[in-house]
Design an enzyme around this catalytic site. Structure first.
Site, short mmCIF file in Angstrom:
data_model
loop_
_atom_site.label_atom_id
_atom_site.label_comp_id
_atom_site.label_asym_id
_atom_site.label_seq_id
_atom_site.Cartn_x
_atom_site.Cartn_y
_atom_site.Cartn_z
N CYS A 1 0.84 -1.21 0.00
CA CYS A 1 0.00 0.00 0.00
C CYS A 1 0.87 1.25 0.00
O CYS A 1 1.43 1.62 1.03
CB CYS A 1 -0.91 -0.03 1.23
SG CYS A 1 -1.90 1.44 1.44
N CYS B 1 -0.32 4.05 2.26
CA CYS B 1 -0.03 3.80 3.67
C CYS B 1 1.45 4.05 3.98
O CYS B 1 1.79 4.65 4.98
CB CYS B 1 -0.35 2.37 4.06
SG CYS B 1 -1.97 1.80 3.54
N ASP B 2 2.33 3.57 3.11
CA ASP B 2 3.74 3.46 3.48
C ASP B 2 4.70 4.32 2.66
O ASP B 2 5.89 4.39 2.98
CB ASP B 2 4.19 1.99 3.36
CG ASP B 2 3.42 1.09 4.32
OD1 ASP B 2 2.98 1.59 5.37
OD2 ASP B 2 3.26 -0.10 4.03
#
Ligand code: FAD
Length: 311
Positions: free
Chosen positions: A136, A139-140
């Site tokens: 993701c 997300c990261d």
């Protein structure tokens, strides 16, 4: 015969726990089945979550999920760490069977079973999740400033992830098994036009290397010649798709061509009365903890209104 519950929730991720919190506070005494082996959902497989509102310092994924569970329990939600293995959702009273064979009865069901990211199936892949390996970019990506990154996949998601990651990364190499991409022309052109993105076609990841507990690079293999070469990267983003957990509902609920539960957006109503669905099991697009929690709240409110209208 078991009592007839107002609401049974299947799934213990942000969508399920939020639905449990809301229905518990509405005095509906929800019963939640949250899996026997994977309690707390996808966020329990990650470390730092920096984009869930309310945590300016970030929050550990498993801790966030334990807190969500505790908050719902505080208002009376009942949690069972077991799987629902069979359902009959077509009648007025829904029947749900747990792994011991006990049949639970409910007037409404909220499905929040999530989806799983497809994996490459290589050693180290799981162990290095959150340590250089990710599924993701939203997300990261932020953790990969000025790094060299590899993205695996050839569809729209892979192109979107690669393009998004150029905001942070020094370089992004897209690895794809074929010589042409599956992504839409618009997404392809955007990626081709980006100076930071290069492509390794007809290639696959042969090995994920570890250095001091972190991703230490990958080995690429040419799918035709078998020749291998090292790629010195500290980030590996896998974007080869995801599978919604909907096997239980096949034949009862309307699913889309990829197996996601269809809902009457913007509500969480499924094709069967009294059955609602929330989170990643319906969501191709956003796939975030906060959006799963948001639709979990919506499902609880939809169930509450359905019960109120039924009298
Ligand atoms: P899930 O969290 O997948 O939970 C579903 C649960 O239901 C699972 O525990 C499953 O075992 C259970 N279940 C399934 N079938 C049954 C059944 N038959 N009976 C009982 N239980 C069942 N999002 C962010 O916003 N920020 C991040 O930083 C972030 N990082 C991530 C890192 C990783 C490694 C991963 C994998 C995901 C990350 N995400 C992040 C995405 C986020 O985790 C998901 O969008 C979110 O968890 C989806 O919530 P959900 O409730 O729909 O499903």
């Amino acid at each position: 015969m078991s009592e007839i519950r107002h609401v049974v929730i299947i799934g213990s991720g942000p969508a399920g726990y939020t639905a449990a919190l809301y229905t518990a506070r509405a005095q509906l005494q929800p019963l939640l089945f949250g899996s026997s082996i994977f309690v707390g959902g996808s966020l329990t497989t990650t470390t730092e979550v920096e984009n869930f509102p309310g945590f300016p310092q970030g929050v550990d994924g498993p801790v966030l999920m334990e807190n969500m569970r505790a908050q719902a329990e505080k208002f009376g939600a009942e949690m069972v760490d077991d799987d629902i293995v069979e359902v009959n959702l077509t009648g007025d009273i829904k029947l749900l069977t747990d792994s011991a064979g006990t049949v639970h009865r409910a007037k409404t069901v909220i499905i929040a079973t999530g989806s799983g990211y497809r994996k490459l199936g290589l050693p180290n892949e799981d162990a290095l999740s959150g340590r250089g390996v990710s599924w993701c970019a939203t997300c990261d990506g932020f953790f990969f400033r000025d790094r060299d990154i590899v993205v695996v996949g050839g569809g729209d998601t892979a192109m979107e992830e690669a393009t998004f990651l150029t905001r942070f990364a020094r370089s992004v190499t897209v690895v794809h098994r074929r010589s042409t991409l599956r992504a839409s022309k618009v997404m392809q052109n955007r990626a081709f036009a980006d100076d930071k993105i290069s492509f390794a076609f007809d290639s696959e990841i042969a090995q994920i290397k570890e250095t001091n507990g972190m991703l230490g690079g990958v080995v690429l293999r040419d799918v035709f010649t078998g020749a291998t070469r090292d790629l010195d990267v500290t980030g590996l983003f896998i974007a080869i798709g995801h599978d919604p957990r909907t096997e239980l509902f096949t034949g009862q609920l309307e699913l889309d061509s990829e197996g996601y539960i269809q809902v009457a957006s913007p509500t969480t109503r499924t094709s069967l009365p009294g059955v609602f669905a929330a989170g990643d099991v319906v969501d191709h697009t956003y796939r975030q903890a906060i959006t799963a929690a948001g639709t979990g709240a919506a499902a609880a409110l939809d169930a509450e209104r359905y019960l109120a209208a039924r009298g």
